[in-house]
Design an enzyme around this catalytic site. Structure first.
Site: not given
Length: 304
Positions: A250, A285, A182, A276, A159, A253
């Site tokens: 982004h 994806y 995150k 994730h 990110r 990524r």
């Protein structure tokens, strides 16, 4: 205004999420806003502020009234689903401590919404961005800096906030590179030779030394690089290359993940590389990859 008992419970829950689950500042801010708004609505709906016991007495009609109110003031399905998730998490935590039955809240169904698919660049376009992004820079070291940042975004799947959080302590880039993402979740990311070379070229050109505790990527005056400057560099590059508006930092990524998957990468491994929390996020994806295959099929076999 929330009742004192509810306000206190909300604060204790947020502290719990921060301490035991490592929720980020932004996540906690969203949780606080969503749950406080829910509790305020319930107080008005019932004619006045109540204590935490009132939450245990909520029924299906209360939840329907809240959701109808939120939709009526223009809250989208995605945002409402997020708010409901926060309310459920808070309610589950509170029910465990106060011994009430939270079924009415926990059984409330989230509104359906169509998840937007990631919009990656093609492999050729991603390479073009990396080689072209430096052309508009005002100084050679800034050109090297922009090239290094976008190479990390595409080559390591970072990110933009993660790339710009690197410091002099990360030099030379270790392999693997430890990234805090995150919610404070850490992951290890392999560093490709091209990414290491781009960062080293930037460091040789940069007039500011990469010292411990200082930002790796600097602005023109030596402070931490503002992410908006990276976004602007991408905008200029996008226009020059004729790429769509979805070609953002982004998107690099997204491109990293999609191209790995197309090359036969394991979905679980890609989940780890991206950081994730849920495999369902990474599975988006696979839909992108399938959509691409169908486009190729349609071009090769046009319908009459």
């Amino acid at each position: 205004m929330l009742a004192p008992a509810q306000s206190d419970a909300l604060k204790r829950w947020l502290d719990h999420e921060a301490a035991l689950k490592g929720a980020s500042v932004n996540t906690l801010r969203a949780y606080a806003s969503d749950v406080a708004a829910f509790l305020k609505f319930i107080a008005i709906h019932h004619g006045g502020a109540e204590g935490t016991a009132a939450i245990g007495r909520l029924g299906v009609s209360d939840m329907r009234a809240w959701m109808a109110h939120e939709r009526g003031r223009g809250v989208g399905a995605r945002s409402l689903a997020r708010a409901l998730s926060a309310v459920k998490t808070f309610t589950r935590w509170l029910a465990e401590r106060e011994g009430f039955e939270p079924t009415a809240i926990l059984s409330t169904r989230a509104p359906r919404f169509r998840r937007a698919l990631p919009r990656p660049l093609s492999e050729d376009a991603a390479r073009a961005v990396i080689t072209d992004v430096e052309f508009d820079a005002s100084e050679p070291w800034i050109a090297a800096r922009d090239a290094a940042v976008v190479t990390l975004l595409y080559g390591c799947g970072l990110r933009i906030s993660e790339a710009l959080s690197l410091t002099g302590d990360d030099v030379p880039l270790p392999d693997p590179l430890r990234i805090r993402g995150k919610g404070g979740k850490e992951r290890l990311v392999p560093v490709l030779p091209a990414a290491r070379a781009a960062v080293e070229a930037y460091l040789r050109a940069c007039p500011f030394p990469a010292e411990s505790g200082t930002p790796l990527f600097r602005g023109a005056r030596g402070g931490a690089l503002n992410p908006r400057l990276v976004q602007k560099a991408m905008e200029r590059t996008r226009l020059r290359l004729g790429l769509p508006a979805s070609a953002t930092p982004h998107a690099l990524r997204h491109s990293f993940a999609t191209h790995l998957l197309s090359a036969g990468g394991d979905l679980r491994a890609i989940q780890e590389l991206l950081g994730h929390a849920s495999l369902s996020t990474t599975q988006a994806y696979t839909a992108v990859d399938t959509a691409r295959l169908m486009e190729i099929y349609d071009r090769a076999h046009p319908r009459a």
